[in-house]
Motif scaffolding. Structure first.
Motif, PDB file in Angstrom:
ATOM      1  N   ARG A  41     -42.774 101.237 -41.363  1.00 51.92           N
ATOM      2  CA  ARG A  41     -43.446 101.739 -42.559  1.00 51.92           C
ATOM      3  C   ARG A  41     -43.938 100.550 -43.367  1.00 51.92           C
ATOM      4  O   ARG A  41     -43.262  99.527 -43.456  1.00 51.92           O
ATOM      5  N   VAL A  42     -45.120 100.672 -43.923  1.00 54.64           N
ATOM      6  CA  VAL A  42     -45.708  99.571 -44.677  1.00 54.64           C
ATOM      7  C   VAL A  42     -46.284 100.089 -45.991  1.00 54.64           C
ATOM      8  O   VAL A  42     -46.659 101.251 -46.102  1.00 54.64           O
ATOM      9  N   ALA A  43     -46.327  99.213 -46.983  1.00 50.38           N
ATOM     10  CA  ALA A  43     -46.890  99.580 -48.276  1.00 50.38           C
ATOM     11  C   ALA A  43     -48.387  99.809 -48.154  1.00 50.38           C
ATOM     12  O   ALA A  43     -49.077  99.125 -47.402  1.00 50.38           O
ATOM     13  N   THR A  55     -42.377  99.246 -25.458  1.00 50.78           N
ATOM     14  CA  THR A  55     -42.571 100.574 -26.052  1.00 50.78           C
ATOM     15  C   THR A  55     -43.694 100.621 -27.082  1.00 50.78           C
ATOM     16  O   THR A  55     -44.169 101.702 -27.434  1.00 50.78           O
ATOM     17  N   GLY A  56     -44.110  99.469 -27.594  1.00 52.36           N
ATOM     18  CA  GLY A  56     -45.140  99.461 -28.633  1.00 52.36           C
ATOM     19  C   GLY A  56     -44.604  99.767 -30.014  1.00 52.36           C
ATOM     20  O   GLY A  56     -45.373  99.996 -30.944  1.00 52.36           O
ATOM     21  N   ALA A  57     -43.275  99.744 -30.183  1.00 53.68           N
ATOM     22  CA  ALA A  57     -42.671 100.065 -31.479  1.00 53.68           C
ATOM     23  C   ALA A  57     -42.678  98.837 -32.394  1.00 53.68           C
ATOM     24  O   ALA A  57     -42.542  97.700 -31.936  1.00 53.68           O
ATOM     25  N   MET A 112     -54.601 102.181 -47.506  1.00 55.35           N
ATOM     26  CA  MET A 112     -54.471 101.293 -46.356  1.00 55.35           C
ATOM     27  C   MET A 112     -53.535 100.138 -46.695  1.00 55.35           C
ATOM     28  O   MET A 112     -53.476  99.701 -47.844  1.00 55.35           O
ATOM     29  N   PRO A 113     -52.789  99.618 -45.702  1.00 54.01           N
ATOM     30  CA  PRO A 113     -51.974  98.427 -45.945  1.00 54.01           C
ATOM     31  C   PRO A 113     -52.855  97.233 -46.310  1.00 54.01           C
ATOM     32  O   PRO A 113     -54.059  97.225 -46.038  1.00 54.01           O
ATOM     33  N   LEU A 160     -45.121 104.540 -49.169  1.00 53.08           N
ATOM     34  CA  LEU A 160     -45.064 104.022 -47.817  1.00 53.08           C
ATOM     35  C   LEU A 160     -45.818 104.908 -46.851  1.00 53.08           C
ATOM     36  O   LEU A 160     -45.995 106.095 -47.079  1.00 53.08           O
ATOM     37  N   SER A 161     -46.257 104.304 -45.774  1.00 53.64           N
ATOM     38  CA  SER A 161     -46.991 105.036 -44.754  1.00 53.64           C
ATOM     39  C   SER A 161     -46.478 104.640 -43.382  1.00 53.64           C
ATOM     40  O   SER A 161     -46.127 103.486 -43.156  1.00 53.64           O
TER      41      SER A 161
END
Length: 222
Positions: free
Chosen positions: A144-146, A137-139, A153-154, A219-220
Motif C-alpha cells: 500500500r502506498v500514499a 510472485t510479483g508481490a 496517484m502515488p 492509502l491505495s
C-alpha cells in the motif's frame, strides 16, 4: 553477463576465500560488501543492472566472484512500469546471484525514497528504492502506498506538484488547470475545495519540500 532465473541457486565451488574489497578493473574505485554496483548486461543496448554486493570471494587462481542481490527496474517486474514510477526507481528483489566481479562497471548509490527527494542535484549514479519485490510472485512490500492529488496517484519525484495551504494535499498542475510554468511561479496555492472555505488561512511558509515529507493516511493498493 546475465541474471540467473529467480529461485535458481548458484553452485559455490569449494576452496574460495572471502575478500574485504574488490577494485573495479581499470579504475581506482573500491567495492565493499554493502555497496551498490552497476553490472554489465547481456544485451549491450540495455542499461546496466543494479545490484547490492552481499559477499566477495576469490578462488585459488584469484578469480573474483561477487554474491549480489539484484535490484529490478519497474519494467523488469511482472506489473511493468506504471505512471508513478520515477526514472531512477528500483525495487530491491529477493533474487540473489553470483557473478564474476569483472562484470562490475561502476558504483552507484541507491537512496531511500525520502532521501532521494531531498537531493539538490540527482547524478547519473543516484537511484532510489521504496519497495521490496518478490521476483517469483510479483508481490511488493509495502503493498500500500500514499496517494495524492485529485487523480489519487502515488508520488513520482520526477513530476512537479504544488501543495494546498488549506488541506495540505499535493496536486499535479495539470489536475488543477495549471501549466508547469504557472505552477513554478506560485508563491501560494489553495485548491478549489479549500478556496471556498472562509476558515482557510494562508501560511507564509506552509510548503513542504515534497510529498515525501508528509505523513499520509490515505492509502491505495499497489
Amino acid at each position: 553477463m546475465a541474471k540467473t532465473r529467480p529461485g535458481v541457486a548458484s553452485k559455490i565451488k569449494p576452496g574460495r576465500k572471502e575478500l574485504d574489497s574488490y577494485t573495479i578493473k581499470g579504475t581506482n574505485k573500491v567495492v565493499r560488501v554493502g555497496d551498490c554496483v552497476l553490472m554489465r548486461p547481456s544485451d549491450a543496448g540495455k542499461p546496466p543492472y543494479v545490484a547490492r554486493v552481499e559477499k566477495i570471494e576469490a578462488d585459488a587462481r584469484n578469480n573474483v566472484k561477487v554474491h549480489c542481490r539484484w535490484y529490478y527496474r519497474p519494467e523488469e517486474s511482472l506489473g511493468g512500469r506504471r505512471q508513478f514510477h520515477g526514472a531512477k526507481e528500483l525495487f530491491l528483489s529477493d533474487h540473489f546471484d553470483v557473478q564474476s566481479a569483472h562484470t562490475i562497471e561502476g558504483k552507484c548509490i541507491v537512496h531511500t525514497f525520502k532521501n532521494y527527494t531531498r537531493l539538490e542535484n540527482v547524478g547519473a549514479e543516484d537511484y532510489y528504492c521504496r519497495f521490496e519485490y518478490k521476483a517469483a510472485t510479483g508481490a511488493f512490500t509495502p503493498d500500500r502506498v500514499a496517494v495524492y492529488c485529485k487523480c489519487e496517484m502515488p508520488y513520482n519525484p520526477d513530476d512537479l506538484m504544488v501543495q494546498c495551504e488549506g488541506c495540505k494535499d499535493w496536486y499535479h498542475p495539470a489536475c488543477v488547470g495549471m501549466t508547469i510554468e504557472e505552477a513554478k511561479k506560485l508563491d501560494h496555492f489553495v485548491c478549489a475545495e479549500c478556496s471556498s472555505d472562509d476558515d482557510v488561512k494562508k501560511s507564509q511558509n506552509g510548503f513542504n519540500s515534497s510529498p515525501a515529507d508528509d505523513v499520509k493516511v490515505r492509502l491505495s493498493l499497489f
